[in-house]
Enzyme design. Structure first.
Site, PDB file in Angstrom:
ATOM      1  N   ALA A   1      21.665  64.973  21.412  1.00  0.00           N
ATOM      2  CA  ALA A   1      20.417  64.525  21.478  1.00  0.00           C
ATOM      3  C   ALA A   1      19.584  64.427  22.480  1.00  0.00           C
ATOM      4  O   ALA A   1      18.634  64.290  22.770  1.00  0.00           O
ATOM      5  CB  ALA A   1      21.293  63.073  22.399  1.00  0.00           C
ATOM      6  N   GLY A   2      20.207  65.831  23.096  1.00  0.00           N
ATOM      7  CA  GLY A   2      18.798  66.927  23.665  1.00  0.00           C
ATOM      8  C   GLY A   2      17.877  67.696  23.147  1.00  0.00           C
ATOM      9  O   GLY A   2      17.611  67.490  21.687  1.00  0.00           O
TER      10      GLY A   2
ATOM     11  N   HIS B   1      18.970  87.604  27.751  1.00  0.00           N
ATOM     12  CA  HIS B   1      17.573  87.007  26.923  1.00  0.00           C
ATOM     13  C   HIS B   1      17.184  86.555  29.455  1.00  0.00           C
ATOM     14  O   HIS B   1      18.010  85.746  29.339  1.00  0.00           O
ATOM     15  CB  HIS B   1      18.597  85.332  26.769  1.00  0.00           C
ATOM     16  CG  HIS B   1      17.248  84.243  26.258  1.00  0.00           C
ATOM     17  ND1 HIS B   1      16.233  84.776  25.879  1.00  0.00           N
ATOM     18  CD2 HIS B   1      17.281  83.647  26.841  1.00  0.00           C
ATOM     19  CE1 HIS B   1      15.721  83.599  25.495  1.00  0.00           C
ATOM     20  NE2 HIS B   1      16.146  82.300  26.750  1.00  0.00           N
TER      21      HIS B   1
END
Length: 308
Positions: free
Chosen positions: A11-12, A176
């Site tokens: 849902a993000g 990263h």
């Protein structure tokens, strides 16, 4: 369809972009899981209603129930909290590690044969946590980082030279973060190394912007990026589900490759139906190797905080 991709934290912004990309390309059915289950259901329904326009027969379901994700081929983990004011790096690590513990337990329970792609930050440390918690072979736990970092570098090169992004290839290795290692020697435009097309000052500027790509967007938008990270995950999913044998930079558990052992760091990987099928080892100059080792050391420090 008989393939299934589950997106945890779907849902993000990042998770929803992944779900949308998978459905748009008709790669698999999609399960959107989120603790905000009502929002997940609404987002999934909206995508399902867009499928006739996309020409996609993907079935999309939003839920908070992991049982709906059973027997997924790939599970993408985007869950986690962003760093908040007053929160130390170690605080963020420990909070997100607890989330990885909860999520991984459910993923392994319901999809014991799946491949896992980790997107949660700090990326390399969270990928290592999921790998240790899942007890999956290293071929089945991948971190998404290098695809995104390389895409950013490709975009900047194409803009600088006013050429099509399709002509541009770039490689970024390492963890990263701001210690990532862009490799200009292996970055090309229509096969021509960018070192033949740009001066060192321009290349250094592009490399620095690549390393700070995530921060640049956060400062502009006020939150982390989602379109490029989501698209990067979809590229990895397509390479796996379509058994493309595509070489992409991913964070994987190194066992001596590049002189690094027992640590997730970004390197060129061949992705196919079995997940990680081969780590491509390229020759680094002494300076590149030193930068790579420095980046790996940064990841090791993060991993040490959570004890994985």
């Amino acid at each position: 369809m008989n393939r299934k991709v589950t997106v945890v934290g779907g849902a993000g912004n990042v998770g929803a972009t992944v779900a949308r990309g998978v459905a748009d390309k008709s790669l698999a059915d999609v399960v959107v899981i989120d603790i905000a289950d009502q929002k997940a259901a609404g987002i999934a329904l909206d995508m399902l209603e867009a499928c006739p326009i996309w020409g996609s027969d993907s079935r999309i379901l939003g839920t908070g129930d992991y049982a709906e994700s059973a027997n997924s081929d790939i599970v993408v983990i985007t869950s986690g909290v962003p760093r908040k004011p007053g929160m130390s790096r170690d605080d963020l690590l420990n909070v997100n590690y607890k989330i990885m513990q909860q999520v991984t337990e459910q993923v392994v329970k319901h999809s014991p044969n799946c491949l896992i792609i980790v997107v949660s930050n700090p990326l390399d440390a969270m990928a290592q946590a999921v790998y240790k918690l899942s007890k999956f072979p290293r071929e089945r736990v991948l971190g998404m980082a290098g695809v995104l970092d390389s895409a950013r570098m490709r975009a900047f090169i194409a803009k600088e030279l006013n050429v099509s992004v399709e002509n541009v290839h770039a490689f970024v290795l390492g963890g990263h973060g701001d210690t990532m290692v862009p490799l200009p020697r292996y970055s090309t435009v229509a096969g021509i190394p960018i070192t033949d097309l740009m001066d060192k000052e321009t290349i250094d500027r592009i490399s620095a912007r690549t390393a700070g790509g995530g921060l640049e967007i956060t400062q502009l938008v006020g939150t982390s990026a989602w379109y490029a990270p989501g698209a990067s995950v979809v590229e990895m999913i397509a390479a796996i589900l379509l058994d493309k044998k595509k070489i992409l930079p991913c964070s994987v558990y190194l066992q001596g490759e590049y002189g690094v052992r027992d640590l997730f760091v970004g390197v060129p990987c061949k992705l196919g139906s079995r997940g990680l099928e081969q780590i491509i080892q390229i020759k680094l100059t002494p300076d590149e190797d030193a930068a790579f080792k420095k980046s790996a050391a940064s990841v090791k420090e993060l991993v040490g905080v959570i004890g994985v």
